[in-house]
Design a protein around this motif. Structure first.
Motif, PDB file in Angstrom:
ATOM      1  N   ALA A 195     -94.954  39.107 -28.585  1.00  0.00           N
ATOM      2  CA  ALA A 195     -95.155  38.602 -27.233  1.00  0.00           C
ATOM      3  C   ALA A 195     -95.472  39.744 -26.275  1.00  0.00           C
ATOM      4  O   ALA A 195     -96.326  39.611 -25.385  1.00  0.00           O
ATOM      5  CB  ALA A 195     -93.918  37.844 -26.774  1.00  0.00           C
ATOM      6  N   LEU A 196     -94.808  40.906 -26.452  1.00  0.00           N
ATOM      7  CA  LEU A 196     -95.069  42.026 -25.548  1.00  0.00           C
ATOM      8  C   LEU A 196     -96.501  42.539 -25.704  1.00  0.00           C
ATOM      9  O   LEU A 196     -97.143  42.917 -24.724  1.00  0.00           O
ATOM     10  CB  LEU A 196     -94.071  43.152 -25.808  1.00  0.00           C
ATOM     11  CG  LEU A 196     -92.775  43.053 -25.005  1.00  0.00           C
ATOM     12  CD1 LEU A 196     -91.774  44.072 -25.486  1.00  0.00           C
ATOM     13  CD2 LEU A 196     -93.050  43.275 -23.525  1.00  0.00           C
ATOM     14  N   ALA A 204    -109.551  37.926 -11.409  1.00  0.00           N
ATOM     15  CA  ALA A 204    -109.439  37.560 -12.817  1.00  0.00           C
ATOM     16  C   ALA A 204    -108.296  36.568 -13.011  1.00  0.00           C
ATOM     17  O   ALA A 204    -107.250  36.663 -12.369  1.00  0.00           O
ATOM     18  CB  ALA A 204    -109.193  38.808 -13.655  1.00  0.00           C
ATOM     19  N   THR A 205    -108.499  35.616 -13.902  1.00  0.00           N
ATOM     20  CA  THR A 205    -107.433  34.652 -14.187  1.00  0.00           C
ATOM     21  C   THR A 205    -107.000  34.797 -15.634  1.00  0.00           C
ATOM     22  O   THR A 205    -107.691  35.409 -16.445  1.00  0.00           O
ATOM     23  CB  THR A 205    -107.930  33.217 -13.963  1.00  0.00           C
ATOM     24  OG1 THR A 205    -109.123  33.056 -14.724  1.00  0.00           O
ATOM     25  CG2 THR A 205    -108.200  32.944 -12.505  1.00  0.00           C
ATOM     26  N   ILE A 206    -105.841  34.222 -15.931  1.00  0.00           N
ATOM     27  CA  ILE A 206    -105.322  34.297 -17.293  1.00  0.00           C
ATOM     28  C   ILE A 206    -105.820  33.075 -18.044  1.00  0.00           C
ATOM     29  O   ILE A 206    -105.655  31.945 -17.584  1.00  0.00           O
ATOM     30  CB  ILE A 206    -103.794  34.323 -17.287  1.00  0.00           C
ATOM     31  CG1 ILE A 206    -103.295  35.405 -16.337  1.00  0.00           C
ATOM     32  CG2 ILE A 206    -103.253  34.534 -18.675  1.00  0.00           C
ATOM     33  CD1 ILE A 206    -101.807  35.391 -16.138  1.00  0.00           C
ATOM     34  N   SER A 207    -106.392  33.304 -19.201  1.00  0.00           N
ATOM     35  CA  SER A 207    -106.870  32.170 -19.990  1.00  0.00           C
ATOM     36  C   SER A 207    -105.676  31.406 -20.566  1.00  0.00           C
ATOM     37  O   SER A 207    -104.695  32.011 -20.994  1.00  0.00           O
ATOM     38  CB  SER A 207    -107.795  32.687 -21.087  1.00  0.00           C
ATOM     39  OG  SER A 207    -107.409  32.180 -22.312  1.00  0.00           O
ATOM     40  N   PRO A 208    -105.731  30.084 -20.544  1.00  0.00           N
ATOM     41  CA  PRO A 208    -104.589  29.310 -21.054  1.00  0.00           C
ATOM     42  C   PRO A 208    -104.278  29.608 -22.519  1.00  0.00           C
ATOM     43  O   PRO A 208    -103.110  29.580 -22.936  1.00  0.00           O
ATOM     44  CB  PRO A 208    -105.019  27.858 -20.870  1.00  0.00           C
ATOM     45  CG  PRO A 208    -106.438  27.881 -20.463  1.00  0.00           C
ATOM     46  CD  PRO A 208    -106.789  29.240 -20.009  1.00  0.00           C
ATOM     47  N   ALA A 209    -105.321  29.924 -23.306  1.00  0.00           N
ATOM     48  CA  ALA A 209    -105.086  30.231 -24.720  1.00  0.00           C
ATOM     49  C   ALA A 209    -104.273  31.501 -24.883  1.00  0.00           C
ATOM     50  O   ALA A 209    -103.609  31.693 -25.893  1.00  0.00           O
ATOM     51  CB  ALA A 209    -106.411  30.368 -25.467  1.00  0.00           C
ATOM     52  N   ALA A 210    -104.331  32.397 -23.887  1.00  0.00           N
ATOM     53  CA  ALA A 210    -103.536  33.611 -23.962  1.00  0.00           C
ATOM     54  C   ALA A 210    -102.134  33.380 -23.420  1.00  0.00           C
ATOM     55  O   ALA A 210    -101.161  33.954 -23.899  1.00  0.00           O
ATOM     56  CB  ALA A 210    -104.218  34.739 -23.187  1.00  0.00           C
ATOM     57  N   LEU A 211    -102.048  32.526 -22.398  1.00  0.00           N
ATOM     58  CA  LEU A 211    -100.754  32.312 -21.738  1.00  0.00           C
ATOM     59  C   LEU A 211     -99.821  31.452 -22.588  1.00  0.00           C
ATOM     60  O   LEU A 211     -98.616  31.684 -22.613  1.00  0.00           O
ATOM     61  CB  LEU A 211    -100.995  31.647 -20.380  1.00  0.00           C
ATOM     62  CG  LEU A 211     -99.843  31.751 -19.383  1.00  0.00           C
ATOM     63  CD1 LEU A 211     -99.489  33.206 -19.138  1.00  0.00           C
ATOM     64  CD2 LEU A 211    -100.203  31.059 -18.086  1.00  0.00           C
ATOM     65  N   LEU A 212    -100.400  30.487 -23.302  1.00  0.00           N
ATOM     66  CA  LEU A 212     -99.565  29.545 -24.063  1.00  0.00           C
ATOM     67  C   LEU A 212     -98.678  30.243 -25.095  1.00  0.00           C
ATOM     68  O   LEU A 212     -97.461  30.046 -25.085  1.00  0.00           O
ATOM     69  CB  LEU A 212    -100.446  28.475 -24.711  1.00  0.00           C
ATOM     70  CG  LEU A 212     -99.707  27.512 -25.627  1.00  0.00           C
ATOM     71  CD1 LEU A 212     -98.831  26.580 -24.809  1.00  0.00           C
ATOM     72  CD2 LEU A 212    -100.670  26.705 -26.486  1.00  0.00           C
ATOM     73  N   PRO A 213     -99.264  31.087 -25.993  1.00  0.00           N
ATOM     74  CA  PRO A 213     -98.371  31.733 -26.974  1.00  0.00           C
ATOM     75  C   PRO A 213     -97.368  32.674 -26.320  1.00  0.00           C
ATOM     76  O   PRO A 213     -96.218  32.757 -26.778  1.00  0.00           O
ATOM     77  CB  PRO A 213     -99.326  32.495 -27.899  1.00  0.00           C
ATOM     78  CG  PRO A 213    -100.608  32.563 -27.193  1.00  0.00           C
ATOM     79  CD  PRO A 213    -100.670  31.410 -26.251  1.00  0.00           C
ATOM     80  N   LEU A 214     -97.789  33.359 -25.245  1.00  0.00           N
ATOM     81  CA  LEU A 214     -96.855  34.265 -24.562  1.00  0.00           C
ATOM     82  C   LEU A 214     -95.670  33.467 -24.033  1.00  0.00           C
ATOM     83  O   LEU A 214     -94.506  33.839 -24.231  1.00  0.00           O
ATOM     84  CB  LEU A 214     -97.579  34.983 -23.421  1.00  0.00           C
ATOM     85  CG  LEU A 214     -96.699  35.882 -22.562  1.00  0.00           C
ATOM     86  CD1 LEU A 214     -96.239  37.085 -23.352  1.00  0.00           C
ATOM     87  CD2 LEU A 214     -97.426  36.346 -21.314  1.00  0.00           C
TER      88      LEU A 214
END
Lengths: 139, 520
Positions: B361-362, B466-476
């Motif tokens: 996660a980090l 810049a925004t965070i893509s949901p595909a990146a935010l979900l696993p985090l």
């Protein structure tokens, strides 16, 4: 390669070697031979054909991309192990069937499917390396 | 034809003749499933648009299989299947006990998170390069290593995962990546070769490669076989894999070069496979020798922790810092192995599982931070908190978790390890554990202060939109929530881990599963 003799002979030599590689593959169940060595012989056939007639010709002749062939081989080997589920025996247990075609009994087995998978993995992986090396070395 | 002419023989002496229950397939299914899907992806090389979806579905299936496997092992104990129905020790056995099932499940969760994150991180050229087939084959290797019950087979799965990881680490073929890959590959090849040599040596002394058989025979061979040499060699080989102190330098030198998702997967999976193998071999197979080596292992553990913590303190690059934190975590796990006993081994297993989730996660967080701030460097990252407070909160939670602060997953294993160390009177080891926790807090606090709280100066707001893509935010988010959940409600996991640790120290259930009829 510029030699006319080599170019004329190479296709025959290559087809003979592929035929021989299949013979070695099938013979491998009880005698020396098998998928790995058979695959290597087939790759040398492709390599000779490539040296004589150019890599493009080989790529056209084998139709599928070498890595796709390797993938198919790996898939076949995995499936050969999974067939055991149906027979309620452990993974990778050899299972045999003896269908008779035109009055001749042909023994088929999951072991053979696995070995054919190994053959395809070797053909695919090594010819992928050999062809890209020839491609870069030639120019 | 062949069947009809063979003379009658007593097959029950060589083969498993009972029909195999479907549940037993759970042992081999994680490996076969990953191999088959990986092969399918290699075949579909022209349809790279399908790759991510097939791989994510495949990994979700893997998580499901591992959940069922864990449930089955919890309910009815260790599970064995021998390949090709040959009886052990001659047939290659896949045996899973509680610790193997726990590690396999954690690994599949990490891989699924990586698969989802890769939707945002791996572009078309990465897909064409074969990221997803490599990922599936890596998981085949990792699952195989956790589930196998044969030490040579363990070596084979190490090779499978090593080859896949070579493919992943050079993804993109940049100069820096090749440089990292050479260091990574060279050291790992040496470690694998050492492992192979030691396995050969072990075979020469024991005449068997089956782990249950080795565990059974180890005590009887104590006077004649060079067990101490074997144990020391195994510790060195697996220590190299796990990045323990004198041989840890390859990890920080290579883990910051590949794609973020690859770093994340490596941090979560590869060193932990080394740790798992070390636990399996030293605790279950050669327990007396581990006891004798425990001071050396403890010393290595303390030095690994301190090197990791001080190394992290000296870094100004987000990913290099994380590389050193992985090393510090390995030190804590080694401390548990050195101390031994249910507390020490349980703490080591718990810490390894926690580290798999949190380090992955980090790394995800570092990738998102770099996308938002335009760099991994601490000198140019700034003002993330002001722009993305939610993301900053997630990172802070992970920072607490990796430092071992409550109420996150890092707290409980650290408590177990410190208590186990104090119980045997190793106050200096407990001190090293606490000092490392303190230093890690300083390291992550410093990063949070500079990269998140510091105001962005003029000209650094270029990527403010810049925004965070949901595909990146979900696993985090999912992994952070998991870390929080484990920290808040550790009881079921703790109980399971205690059972797993006891099962490793007294492997009678494991032996029974491989040899149901007792000694052959």
């Amino acid at each position: 390669m510029k030699s006319v003799i080599f170019r004329a002979v190479a296709p025959f030599l290559a087809s003979l070697m592929v035929l021989f590689s299949i013979f070695v593959l099938l013979r491998g169940h009880n005698e020396p031979g098998g998928g790995f060595i058979g695959g290597l012989i087939a790759v040398s056939a492709l390599a000779i054909y490539g040296i004589a007639c150019g890599v493009e010709t080989v790529r056209r002749a084998i139709y599928f991309h070498p890595m796709a062939i390797a993938g198919a081989g790996l898939f076949a080997s995995a499936v050969a192990g999974l067939i055991s589920i149906a027979a309620r025996v452990p993974f990778m247990t050899g299972l045999w069937i003896y269908p008779s075609v035109l009055g001749v009994e042909i023994p088929l087995s999951t072991v053979m499917l696995f070995d054919c998978g190994v053959y395809l993995v070797v053909v695919g992986a090594i010819s992928s390396v050999a062809l890209s090396l020839e491609e870069r070395g030639g120019e | 034809m062949a069947a009809s002419t063979s003379p009658p023989a007593d097959l029950s002496a060589a083969l498993v003749l009972d029909p195999v229950a479907s549940a037993e397939w759970l042992v081999i299914l994680p490996v076969a499933w990953c191999l088959a899907i990986g092969a399918l992806l290699v075949m579909l090389r022209r349809k790279i648009d399908w790759h991510p979806y097939i791989a994510v579905l495949g990994l979700a299936g893997l998580v499901l299989i591992d959940v069922f496997l864990l449930r089955h092992v919890l309910a009815s104990g260790p599970l064995t299947m021998v390949m090709g129905r040959w009886l052990p020790p001659f047939g290659i056995a896949f045996t899973v006990d509680l610790s193997g099932a726990l590690f396999a499940l954690a690994a599949s969760v990490v891989a699924l998170a990586g698969g989802i994150y890769s939707l945002a991180d791996i572009n078309d050229s990465g897909r064409r390069y074969g990221f997803y087939p490599f990922l599936m084959l890596l998981m085949a290797g990792v699952s195989g290593a956790f589930l196998t019950g044969d030490i040579f087979n363990l070596y084979v799965w190490f090779e499978v995962l090593l080859i896949s990881s070579f493919g992943l680490i050079v993804l993109g073929s940049e100069r820096e990546q090749i440089d990292g890959a050479v260091k990574y590959g060279f050291l790992n090849l040496i470690a694998t070769t050492l492992f192979l040599i030691t396995t050969g040596y072990l075979y020469a002394s024991f005449g068997t490669l089956n782990m249950a058989d080795i565990a059974r025979k180890a005590e009887g061979l104590a006077g004649t076989a060079p067990l101490m040499t074997l144990t020391a060699l195994f510790v060195l080989a697996f220590g190299m894999k796990a990045a323990a102190f004198p041989v840890n330098f390859w990890l920080p030198a290579s883990y910051h070069t590949p794609r973020v998702v690859v770093s994340a997967l490596f941090a979560g999976l590869l060193t932990k496979v080394g740790i798992y193998a070390l636990i399996r071999v030293t605790v279950m197979l050669l327990p007396l020798q581990r006891e004798e080596l425990s001071f050396v292992i403890a010393l290595v553990a303390a030095l690994t922790m301190l090197v990791g913590a001080f190394g992290a303190l000296a870094q100004s690059d987000f990913r290099r810092m994380l590389g050193y934190l992985v090393v510090a975590g390995i030190g804590s796990i080694l401390a548990g192995i050195a101390v031994g006993g249910p507390g020490g081994i349980g703490g080591a297993i718990f810490y390894a599982l926690h580290s798999m989730l949190v380090m992955t996660a980090l790394y995800f967080a570092s990738g998102i931070a770099a996308r938002l701030g335009g760099s991994f460097s601490l000198s140019s990252l700034a003002g993330l908190y002001r722009r993305h407070a939610g993301f900053a909160a997630l990172t802070l939670m992970l920072a607490f978790a990796v430092s071992g602060l409550p109420p996150f997953s890092g707290f409980w294993p650290k408590v177990m390890l410190v208590k186990a160390a104090l119980d045997i009177g190793a106050w200096w080891l407990a001190g090293a554990l606490l000092l490392t926790g303190f230093l890690t807090t300083v390291v992550t606090g410093r990063f949070f202060l500079l990269a998140y709280w510091r105001d962005a100066g003029a000209g650094e707001g270029a990527t403010a939109s810049a925004t965070i893509s949901p595909a990146a935010l979900l696993p985090l988010t999912a992994l952070t929530v998991l870390a929080l959940a484990i920290g808040l409600y550790p009881e079921p996991l703790l109980a399971t881990i205690q059972t797993a640790a006891t099962g490793l120290a007294e492997p009678s259930a494991y032996l029974n599963s491989v040899f149901p009829g007792g000694a052959p």
